[in-house]
Design a protein around this motif. Structure first.
Motif, PDB file in Angstrom:
ATOM      1  N   LEU A   1       6.997  -0.379 -13.933  1.00 55.73           N
ATOM      2  CA  LEU A   1       6.733  -0.941 -12.614  1.00 55.73           C
ATOM      3  C   LEU A   1       7.622  -0.260 -11.586  1.00 55.73           C
ATOM      4  O   LEU A   1       8.777   0.084 -11.874  1.00 55.73           O
ATOM      5  N   ILE A   2       7.059  -0.042 -10.395  1.00 57.62           N
ATOM      6  CA  ILE A   2       7.820   0.476  -9.268  1.00 57.62           C
ATOM      7  C   ILE A   2       8.178  -0.732  -8.394  1.00 57.62           C
ATOM      8  O   ILE A   2       7.291  -1.437  -7.908  1.00 57.62           O
ATOM      9  N   VAL A   3       9.455  -0.936  -8.185  1.00 57.82           N
ATOM     10  CA  VAL A   3       9.954  -2.150  -7.525  1.00 57.82           C
ATOM     11  C   VAL A   3      10.588  -1.759  -6.201  1.00 57.82           C
ATOM     12  O   VAL A   3      11.388  -0.804  -6.140  1.00 57.82           O
ATOM     13  N   LEU A   4      10.276  -2.498  -5.148  1.00 54.86           N
ATOM     14  CA  LEU A   4      10.863  -2.304  -3.835  1.00 54.86           C
ATOM     15  C   LEU A   4      11.847  -3.449  -3.571  1.00 54.86           C
ATOM     16  O   LEU A   4      11.479  -4.623  -3.614  1.00 54.86           O
ATOM     17  N   LEU A   5      13.107  -3.083  -3.274  1.00 55.66           N
ATOM     18  CA  LEU A   5      14.144  -4.076  -3.044  1.00 55.66           C
ATOM     19  C   LEU A   5      14.408  -4.201  -1.545  1.00 55.66           C
ATOM     20  O   LEU A   5      14.147  -3.276  -0.770  1.00 55.66           O
ATOM     21  N   ARG A   6      14.953  -5.333  -1.162  1.00 57.57           N
ATOM     22  CA  ARG A   6      15.287  -5.547   0.237  1.00 57.57           C
ATOM     23  C   ARG A   6      16.527  -4.765   0.630  1.00 57.57           C
ATOM     24  O   ARG A   6      17.275  -4.299  -0.220  1.00 57.57           O
ATOM     25  N   ASN A   7      16.711  -4.615   1.916  1.00 54.44           N
ATOM     26  CA  ASN A   7      17.881  -3.915   2.427  1.00 54.44           C
ATOM     27  C   ASN A   7      19.145  -4.713   2.140  1.00 54.44           C
ATOM     28  O   ASN A   7      19.148  -5.938   2.143  1.00 54.44           O
ATOM     29  N   GLN A   8      20.232  -4.007   1.902  1.00 54.87           N
ATOM     30  CA  GLN A   8      21.485  -4.680   1.570  1.00 54.87           C
ATOM     31  C   GLN A   8      21.957  -5.571   2.708  1.00 54.87           C
ATOM     32  O   GLN A   8      22.534  -6.640   2.467  1.00 54.87           O
TER      33      GLN A   8
ATOM     34  N   ARG B   1       0.830  -1.205   0.000  1.00 56.98           N
ATOM     35  CA  ARG B   1       0.000   0.000   0.000  1.00 56.98           C
ATOM     36  C   ARG B   1       0.866   1.258   0.000  1.00 56.98           C
ATOM     37  O   ARG B   1       0.594   2.205  -0.746  1.00 56.98           O
ATOM     38  N   ASP B   2       1.929   1.259   0.792  1.00 59.19           N
ATOM     39  CA  ASP B   2       2.824   2.419   0.798  1.00 59.19           C
ATOM     40  C   ASP B   2       3.542   2.582  -0.533  1.00 59.19           C
ATOM     41  O   ASP B   2       3.806   3.721  -0.974  1.00 59.19           O
ATOM     42  N   LEU B   3       3.872   1.440  -1.172  1.00 54.96           N
ATOM     43  CA  LEU B   3       4.535   1.529  -2.481  1.00 54.96           C
ATOM     44  C   LEU B   3       3.596   2.115  -3.522  1.00 54.96           C
ATOM     45  O   LEU B   3       4.008   2.909  -4.382  1.00 54.96           O
ATOM     46  N   ARG B   4       2.311   1.748  -3.469  1.00 60.25           N
ATOM     47  CA  ARG B   4       1.337   2.295  -4.416  1.00 60.25           C
ATOM     48  C   ARG B   4       1.095   3.787  -4.190  1.00 60.25           C
ATOM     49  O   ARG B   4       0.891   4.543  -5.151  1.00 60.25           O
ATOM     50  N   ARG B   5       1.131   4.229  -2.960  1.00 62.65           N
ATOM     51  CA  ARG B   5       0.832   5.634  -2.647  1.00 62.65           C
ATOM     52  C   ARG B   5       2.031   6.539  -2.872  1.00 62.65           C
ATOM     53  O   ARG B   5       1.934   7.746  -2.650  1.00 62.65           O
ATOM     54  N   GLY B   6       3.136   5.975  -3.290  1.00 67.58           N
ATOM     55  CA  GLY B   6       4.292   6.799  -3.608  1.00 67.58           C
ATOM     56  C   GLY B   6       5.076   7.281  -2.409  1.00 67.58           C
ATOM     57  O   GLY B   6       5.737   8.324  -2.488  1.00 67.58           O
ATOM     58  N   ARG B   7       5.059   6.542  -1.307  1.00 71.45           N
ATOM     59  CA  ARG B   7       5.803   6.940  -0.115  1.00 71.45           C
ATOM     60  C   ARG B   7       7.285   6.585  -0.212  1.00 71.45           C
ATOM     61  O   ARG B   7       8.059   7.002   0.649  1.00 71.45           O
ATOM     62  N   TRP B   8       7.649   5.826  -1.228  1.00 70.36           N
ATOM     63  CA  TRP B   8       9.052   5.519  -1.463  1.00 70.36           C
ATOM     64  C   TRP B   8       9.567   6.397  -2.602  1.00 70.36           C
ATOM     65  O   TRP B   8       8.916   6.548  -3.644  1.00 70.36           O
ATOM     66  N   VAL B   9      10.728   6.973  -2.414  1.00 73.74           N
ATOM     67  CA  VAL B   9      11.340   7.825  -3.437  1.00 73.74           C
ATOM     68  C   VAL B   9      12.046   6.939  -4.452  1.00 73.74           C
ATOM     69  O   VAL B   9      12.848   6.057  -4.085  1.00 73.74           O
ATOM     70  N   ILE B  10      11.773   7.150  -5.735  1.00 74.20           N
ATOM     71  CA  ILE B  10      12.433   6.382  -6.798  1.00 74.20           C
ATOM     72  C   ILE B  10      13.883   6.843  -6.912  1.00 74.20           C
ATOM     73  O   ILE B  10      14.154   8.016  -7.194  1.00 74.20           O
TER      74      ILE B  10
ATOM     75  N   TYR C   1       6.287  -5.140  -5.946  1.00 74.62           N
ATOM     76  CA  TYR C   1       6.246  -4.203  -7.071  1.00 74.62           C
ATOM     77  C   TYR C   1       4.782  -3.901  -7.384  1.00 74.62           C
ATOM     78  O   TYR C   1       3.872  -4.673  -7.060  1.00 74.62           O
ATOM     79  N   CYS C   2       4.574  -2.752  -8.040  1.00 77.89           N
ATOM     80  CA  CYS C   2       3.242  -2.345  -8.457  1.00 77.89           C
ATOM     81  C   CYS C   2       3.386  -1.512  -9.725  1.00 77.89           C
ATOM     82  O   CYS C   2       4.491  -1.101 -10.101  1.00 77.89           O
ATOM     83  N   GLN C   3       2.253  -1.269 -10.356  1.00 83.87           N
ATOM     84  CA  GLN C   3       2.270  -0.469 -11.582  1.00 83.87           C
ATOM     85  C   GLN C   3       2.551   0.986 -11.242  1.00 83.87           C
ATOM     86  O   GLN C   3       2.100   1.516 -10.222  1.00 83.87           O
ATOM     87  N   ALA C   4       3.347   1.623 -12.093  1.00 81.65           N
ATOM     88  CA  ALA C   4       3.711   3.029 -11.858  1.00 81.65           C
ATOM     89  C   ALA C   4       2.510   3.941 -12.080  1.00 81.65           C
ATOM     90  O   ALA C   4       1.560   3.605 -12.801  1.00 81.65           O
ATOM     91  N   LYS C   5       2.551   5.105 -11.450  1.00 80.63           N
ATOM     92  CA  LYS C   5       1.518   6.114 -11.670  1.00 80.63           C
ATOM     93  C   LYS C   5       1.664   6.707 -13.070  1.00 80.63           C
ATOM     94  O   LYS C   5       2.721   6.613 -13.680  1.00 80.63           O
ATOM     95  N   PRO C   6       0.602   7.312 -13.586  1.00 73.66           N
ATOM     96  CA  PRO C   6       0.671   7.873 -14.948  1.00 73.66           C
ATOM     97  C   PRO C   6       1.860   8.817 -15.169  1.00 73.66           C
ATOM     98  O   PRO C   6       2.505   8.729 -16.218  1.00 73.66           O
TER      99      PRO C   6
END
Length: 248
Positions: free
Chosen positions: A240-247, A151-160, A227-232
């Protein structure tokens, strides 16, 4: 008291016997051994020629003798070792030696099913079940993670932090380039990235094959959490907006 008659009879019997010398042994004069004549040089050569050539000893004759057991102060051990002197070990038993155990059978059908499932996940189309939760937009969430991560990934709370464009690449090129990109992002500690695969407007039947493949590849990667579909504004259906795990 000795009877005089018996004494006289004994002395008459031993009258001719002489006593032994004081050393209590008989001295015999041993003759000296005769010294054989030395052979001449010609005789030596003839003997050496007639002498048969000695063959090499068998290999098992050259085995060194076993080392003597260390001395022990235990009288029981000493008696046991003395009693076992000259004892030879028993010959090997007359038993059949079976070969090595064959390896376990390989479940060929199970491996074939896994390969088929992997191929379907990589190259199959996205079905209706994958679109129920978030409408028609594609999404993925690793098992065990909370729904608020997606849900946070879809709402854009992560900076690309980075992106990759796979336009114009074939299947093999896109797969290798995507794998290298994800590894580099993980190495540099980048958590949120954008993967542009295109909308497939120029493909036959207006279907993006690369878009379907990228979804399957990302779902198989261990470093991908969701991952989720990117906003327009960020690409819409073509990214796609992809969230990766911590190093760490």
């Amino acid at each position: 008291m000795i009877d005089p008659e018996d004494l006289a009879a004994f002395q008459a019997e031993v009258a001719d016997i002489k006593p032994l010398p004081p050393v209590n042994r008989v001295q015999l004069n041993k003759p000296k051994p005769a010294v054989p004549p030395r052979p001449s040089v010609s005789e030596k050569k003839s003997v050496e020629r007639k002498k048969p050539r000695q063959e090499a000893l068998p290999a098992h004759w050259n085995i060194p003798a076993e080392a003597k057991p260390p001395a022990t102060h235990d009288p029981v051990q000493a008696e046991f070792r003395a009693a076992m002197t000259g004892v030879q070990p028993l010959p090997p038993p007359n038993l059949v030696e079976h070969g090595k155990r064959p390896p376990p059978p390989r479940p060929l059908q199970h491996l074939a099913d896994e390969q088929a499932a992997l191929h379907e996940s990589l190259h199959g189309f996205i079905g209706l079940q994958d679109r129920l939760e978030g409408g028609d937009e594609p999404h993925y969430l690793r098992t065990g993670l909370a729904q608020n991560v997606l849900r946070d990934l879809r709402r854009g709370r992560w900076v690309i932090q980075d992106e990759i464009d796979l336009h114009g690449l074939n299947r093999d090129q896109a797969r290798h380039l995507l794998a290298g990109f994800l590894a580099e992002c993980l190495h540099h500690g980048k958590r949120c990235v954008r993967v542009v695969h295109g909308k497939g407007l120029g493909s036959p039947q207006k279907t993006s094959i690369l878009r379907q493949l990228v979804r399957g590849w990302l779902a198989q990667r261990q470093e991908v959490l969701a991952y989720c579909q990117a906003k327009p504004p960020d690409g819409g259906e073509g990214a796609l907006i992809v969230l990766l795990r911590n190093q760490k």
